[in-house]
Design a protein around this motif. Sequence first.
Motif, PDB file in Angstrom:
ATOM      1  N   LEU A 184     -12.568 -78.763 -13.655  1.00 25.06           N
ATOM      2  CA  LEU A 184     -11.235 -78.332 -14.249  1.00 25.06           C
ATOM      3  C   LEU A 184     -10.323 -79.241 -13.873  1.00 25.06           C
ATOM      4  O   LEU A 184      -9.227 -79.688 -14.452  1.00 25.06           O
ATOM      5  N   LEU A 196       0.040 -74.831 -18.899  1.00 26.84           N
ATOM      6  CA  LEU A 196      -1.287 -74.344 -18.279  1.00 26.84           C
ATOM      7  C   LEU A 196      -1.183 -72.915 -18.337  1.00 26.84           C
ATOM      8  O   LEU A 196      -0.278 -72.347 -17.554  1.00 26.84           O
ATOM      9  N   ASN A 198      -3.352 -69.142 -17.679  1.00 29.19           N
ATOM     10  CA  ASN A 198      -4.577 -68.570 -17.075  1.00 29.19           C
ATOM     11  C   ASN A 198      -4.628 -67.275 -17.835  1.00 29.19           C
ATOM     12  O   ASN A 198      -3.604 -66.169 -17.814  1.00 29.19           O
ATOM     13  N   TYR A 199      -5.826 -66.803 -18.353  1.00 24.80           N
ATOM     14  CA  TYR A 199      -6.185 -65.773 -19.085  1.00 24.80           C
ATOM     15  C   TYR A 199      -7.128 -64.818 -18.232  1.00 24.80           C
ATOM     16  O   TYR A 199      -8.162 -65.383 -17.852  1.00 24.80           O
ATOM     17  N   ASP A 200      -6.788 -63.593 -18.135  1.00 24.51           N
ATOM     18  CA  ASP A 200      -7.780 -62.737 -17.381  1.00 24.51           C
ATOM     19  C   ASP A 200      -7.977 -61.404 -17.824  1.00 24.51           C
ATOM     20  O   ASP A 200      -6.839 -60.836 -18.272  1.00 24.51           O
ATOM     21  N   CYS A 238      -2.104 -62.612 -19.183  1.00 20.30           N
ATOM     22  CA  CYS A 238      -1.801 -64.136 -19.226  1.00 20.30           C
ATOM     23  C   CYS A 238      -0.508 -64.390 -18.726  1.00 20.30           C
ATOM     24  O   CYS A 238       0.325 -64.066 -18.894  1.00 20.30           O
ATOM     25  N   SER A 240       1.468 -68.414 -17.172  1.00 13.39           N
ATOM     26  CA  SER A 240       1.562 -70.065 -16.886  1.00 13.39           C
ATOM     27  C   SER A 240       1.567 -70.257 -15.503  1.00 13.39           C
ATOM     28  O   SER A 240       1.969 -69.576 -14.742  1.00 13.39           O
ATOM     29  N   ALA A 241       1.372 -71.773 -15.422  1.00 14.56           N
ATOM     30  CA  ALA A 241       1.395 -72.381 -13.879  1.00 14.56           C
ATOM     31  C   ALA A 241       2.819 -72.288 -13.608  1.00 14.56           C
ATOM     32  O   ALA A 241       2.955 -72.410 -12.416  1.00 14.56           O
TER      33      ALA A 241
END
Length: 267
Positions: A184, A196, A198-200, A238, A240-241
Amino acid sequence: MVSFNCNFRSVYIQKVLQILQPTMGRTYKRKAGCRSYKDYGDEDIEKALEKVVNSNWSINKASKEFKIYYGTLFNKYKGLHVQKHGGQTVFSKQEEEAIIKSVVTCSDWGFPLNIEDLQMVTKSFLDRQGRQVSRFKDNMPGRDWVYSLIKIHNDTLTQRLAANIKRARASVSPEIISQYFNNLKKSIDSVPPSNLFNYDETNMADDLGKKKWLYRRGKKYPENIINHLKSAISIMFCGSASGILLPPYVIYKSEHMWDRWTENDPK
């Protein structure tokens, strides 16, 4: 006058509790010197036997000197009645350690045992050997016996709540995780933080079904591997960085959604 009555009542209650204390718990703790027999330890017996063997003392003299009953010292010297004082254990020390080792091994493999499982393991062990224990009903030990076994081996075994995980998640090793992040890092080397995301996903189970299992003492993350979990509501996040967080997305296990399910939801 009121304060005096209150103080007198509290002192009275404390005295009553001190009197009833030996009968209130499962495990009775004897006060030192409260019985007139065996107020000596194994070290005293060893010292007395050394005097008999090495210093040519008579058993009677050693008995009076160390305040040990003559019959007890005579039996120890002749090797008679070598069993421990009180009720005898069902299994030997080696057999108990073998049972505890099997329980710990199951927990290390991700399939811990509970109290009922340990009862069945003990019964199966006795049945395979063809032994009949009169204190067990049909060779099935009671829960009190299991709790006593855990208490004796509390330096190795403990009872804790476990987090249920599926088999696929349990198969992920630290090497696989490290390889994923190394790949990654190469993939997102030139990507700006605003791009960027991130989805969790997490589940809110309607019935967690957590139970206490037996694990090796000191285990950091007790887990129980199962094939299926209870039904749950999925909540997805969700972000973003760069710090932007999107509204959560909720999936209900239902064909039709009720209006009250969305009350007080985040906008």
